[in-house]
Design a protein around this motif. Structure first.
Motif, PDB file in Angstrom:
ATOM      1  N   ASP A  58      39.495  41.608  38.237  1.00 14.43           N
ATOM      2  CA  ASP A  58      40.124  41.398  39.539  1.00 14.43           C
ATOM      3  C   ASP A  58      39.086  41.066  40.602  1.00 14.43           C
ATOM      4  OD1 ASP A  58      38.866  43.812  39.686  1.00 14.43           O
ATOM      5  OD2 ASP A  58      40.650  44.982  40.153  1.00 14.43           O
ATOM      6  N   GLY A  59      37.880  40.753  40.191  1.00 17.65           N
ATOM      7  CA  GLY A  59      36.835  40.391  41.136  1.00 17.65           C
ATOM      8  C   GLY A  59      36.013  41.558  41.637  1.00 17.65           C
ATOM      9  N   ARG A  60      36.384  42.803  41.268  1.00 14.78           N
ATOM     10  CA  ARG A  60      35.621  43.967  41.707  1.00 14.78           C
ATOM     11  C   ARG A  60      34.548  44.299  40.676  1.00 14.78           C
ATOM     12  NH1 ARG A  60      40.096  48.296  43.014  1.00 14.78           N
ATOM     13  NH2 ARG A  60      41.151  47.139  41.387  1.00 14.78           N
ATOM     14  N   ARG A 110      31.474  41.737  36.860  1.00 15.19           N
ATOM     15  CA  ARG A 110      32.812  41.465  37.385  1.00 15.19           C
ATOM     16  C   ARG A 110      33.301  40.139  36.827  1.00 15.19           C
ATOM     17  NH1 ARG A 110      31.914  40.032  43.768  1.00 15.19           N
ATOM     18  NH2 ARG A 110      30.506  38.287  43.451  1.00 15.19           N
ATOM     19  N   ASP A 112      35.940  37.136  37.904  1.00 12.88           N
ATOM     20  CA  ASP A 112      36.846  36.568  38.888  1.00 12.88           C
ATOM     21  C   ASP A 112      37.964  35.844  38.149  1.00 12.88           C
ATOM     22  OD1 ASP A 112      35.637  37.475  41.193  1.00 12.88           O
ATOM     23  OD2 ASP A 112      34.195  35.842  41.219  1.00 12.88           O
ATOM     24  N   TRP A 116      35.187  33.141  35.987  1.00 13.09           N
ATOM     25  CA  TRP A 116      33.779  33.273  36.311  1.00 13.09           C
ATOM     26  C   TRP A 116      33.351  34.708  36.009  1.00 13.09           C
ATOM     27  CZ3 TRP A 116      29.786  30.277  37.412  1.00 13.09           C
ATOM     28  CH2 TRP A 116      28.664  30.829  38.023  1.00 13.09           C
ATOM     29  N   GLU A 118      30.251  37.417  36.192  1.00 10.32           N
ATOM     30  CA  GLU A 118      28.991  37.676  36.869  1.00 10.32           C
ATOM     31  C   GLU A 118      28.459  39.033  36.413  1.00 10.32           C
ATOM     32  OE1 GLU A 118      27.274  37.238  41.399  1.00 10.32           O
ATOM     33  OE2 GLU A 118      29.414  37.243  41.034  1.00 10.32           O
TER      34      GLU A 118
END
Length: 160
Positions: A58-60, A110, A112, A116, A118
């Motif tokens: 979830d991007g966190r 994380r 995204d 993506w 990271e």
């Protein structure tokens, strides 16, 4: 007499070749056992390119193990006991773990939603020594610094 001299030269050449091959073998073996930053980061990049994250994300940022998988295998990257550990499950169900990087302070990742991934690795590294330190008693005192490496990879596949 000539035959003895030729045999002596041949033995000297063979001994030199043997010692050189032994030196190269010991260097190669040591690189497999000791944690190497370049090797660890190359394997992490390779896993990120070849496999897909199991968690859609979830991007966190997360500090839980990063699990990557495809149909044939699963790989997990995690922080454990001050190091970065890579665990792999093979198609036959066998499971193995290997520490790949020492002196890790933090590992987080994380995902995204567009695909993506990271990853951030923070580790302690010794300060590099200047040449004048080697000629003095300063070479014994090596301070540590903390450095962080961030890897960002766009996944080729969709999420599970």
């Amino acid at each position: 007499m000539v035959a003895s001299a030729v045999l002596l030269v041949a033995l000297a050449i063979a001994a030199d070749l043997l010692s050189e091959s032994l030196r190269r073998f010991s260097v190669a073996g040591r690189s497999l056992v000791e944690a190497d930053e370049e090797n660890a980061l190359a394997r992490l990049r390779g896993d990120l390119r070849a496999l897909e994250p199991v968690s859609p994300g979830d991007g966190r940022w997360s500090v839980l193990p990063l699990v990557l998988a495809d149909e044939a295998r699963a790989v997990a990257w995690a922080y454990a006991e001050g190091g970065l550990v890579r665990s792999q499950r093979a198609p036959d169900g066998s499971f193995g773990a290997a520490p790949l990087l020492d002196d890790v302070v933090a590992f987080r990742w994380r995902v995204d939603p567009p695909g993506w991934v990271e990853v951030e690795i923070t580790r302690r590294t010794p300060e590099r020594l200047a040449a004048w330190h080697l000629a003095s008693a300063q070479w014994k005192r090596r301070d540590e610094r903390v450095e962080s490496v961030t890897i960002g990879i766009a996944t080729r596949r969709g999420f599970r």
